[in-house]
Design a protein around this motif. Structure first.
Motif, mmCIF file in Angstrom:
data_model
loop_
_atom_site.group_PDB
_atom_site.id
_atom_site.type_symbol
_atom_site.label_atom_id
_atom_site.label_comp_id
_atom_site.label_asym_id
_atom_site.label_seq_id
_atom_site.Cartn_x
_atom_site.Cartn_y
_atom_site.Cartn_z
ATOM 1 N N UNK A 89 6.827 -14.761 -1.730
ATOM 2 C CA UNK A 89 6.684 -13.589 -0.873
ATOM 3 C C UNK A 89 5.504 -12.730 -1.322
ATOM 4 N N UNK A 90 4.990 -11.986 -0.348
ATOM 5 C CA UNK A 90 3.969 -10.970 -0.570
ATOM 6 C C UNK A 90 4.691 -9.637 -0.498
ATOM 7 N N UNK A 91 4.347 -8.735 -1.400
ATOM 8 C CA UNK A 91 4.989 -7.426 -1.419
ATOM 9 C C UNK A 91 4.021 -6.357 -0.954
ATOM 10 N N UNK A 92 4.460 -5.513 -0.042
ATOM 11 C CA UNK A 92 3.701 -4.337 0.370
ATOM 12 C C UNK A 92 4.344 -3.161 -0.358
ATOM 13 N N UNK A 93 3.646 -2.656 -1.380
ATOM 14 C CA UNK A 93 4.196 -1.599 -2.229
ATOM 15 C C UNK A 93 3.718 -0.232 -1.767
ATOM 16 N N UNK A 94 4.657 0.665 -1.568
ATOM 17 C CA UNK A 94 4.315 2.020 -1.161
ATOM 18 C C UNK A 94 3.897 2.839 -2.364
ATOM 19 N N UNK A 95 4.762 2.864 -3.360
ATOM 20 C CA UNK A 95 4.538 3.694 -4.525
ATOM 21 C C UNK A 95 5.682 3.423 -5.496
ATOM 22 N N UNK A 96 5.948 4.382 -6.367
ATOM 23 C CA UNK A 96 7.084 4.268 -7.279
ATOM 24 C C UNK A 96 7.602 5.675 -7.566
ATOM 25 N N UNK A 97 8.693 5.746 -8.289
ATOM 26 C CA UNK A 97 9.284 7.034 -8.618
ATOM 27 C C UNK A 97 8.636 7.568 -9.893
ATOM 28 N N UNK A 98 8.251 8.840 -9.884
ATOM 29 C CA UNK A 98 7.581 9.414 -11.042
ATOM 30 C C UNK A 98 8.357 10.578 -11.650
ATOM 31 N N UNK A 99 9.362 11.082 -10.959
ATOM 32 C CA UNK A 99 10.193 12.143 -11.534
ATOM 33 C C UNK A 99 11.196 11.512 -12.497
ATOM 34 N N UNK A 100 11.363 12.110 -13.662
ATOM 35 C CA UNK A 100 12.203 11.526 -14.712
ATOM 36 C C UNK A 100 13.624 11.212 -14.260
ATOM 37 N N UNK A 101 14.184 12.059 -13.388
ATOM 38 C CA UNK A 101 15.580 11.832 -12.991
ATOM 39 C C UNK A 101 15.742 10.604 -12.100
#
Length: 152
Positions: free
Chosen positions: A60-72
């Motif tokens: 599969x190919x992944x289209x990545x939006x972003x990731x979580x950056x807040x510690x919680x």
């Protein structure tokens, strides 16, 4: 020879869903491409959004939006994103910023998670549609309007 691409349509709303529907419309114009939306049906390759949502053994190919950056949110929410990037045959980021954020937070390069390469394809907007909207006399000229769920 027809290539069958699995694209899940049962998850995600907003930006990813808009991008996905535009992509499906564009791919449907090709005679040699068949879009499959049922993971139980036969397909050759998957195109996943944000993370891999269904179990299957095809590449599969992944289209990545972003990731979580807040510690919680970081510990448990980033794990499936990092795994999806690592296991994809190629990753498409929605912006250079998204790549830089993921690289910094998930440590893509230092952990060798992005072995198979990546590219940036911007979401973009349909400028013809935007230009077809009549200006409202109630909005001050030169105003900028942005609509989104803004994280702190």
């Amino acid at each position: 020879m027809t290539i069958r691409i699995f694209i899940q349509t049962d998850k995600f709303k907003g930006g990813p869903a808009v991008f996905r529907s535009r992509l499906i419309s564009a791919l449907n114009k090709f005679e040699d491409i068949e879009i499959v939306t049922d993971v139980q049906k036969k397909f050759d390759i998957g195109l996943e959004f944000i993370r891999k949502t269904h179990k299957y053994s095809k590449p599969y190919i992944l289209r990545a939006s972003s990731c979580y950056y807040l510690d919680k949110y970081k510990p448990w929410n980033n794990k499936p994103i990092a795994k999806a990037i690592k296991n994809s045959i190629y990753t498409i980021f929605q912006s250079k910023f998204a790549y830089k954020l993921c690289n910094r937070v998930l440590r893509l390069e230092s952990r060798d998670l992005i072995k198979n390469g990546y590219d940036v394809i911007y979401n973009g907007v349909n400028l013809d549609y935007i230009n077809s909207i009549e200006a409202s006399p109630d909005v001050e000229k030169g105003s900028f309007i942005a609509c989104a769920r803004w994280d702190p």
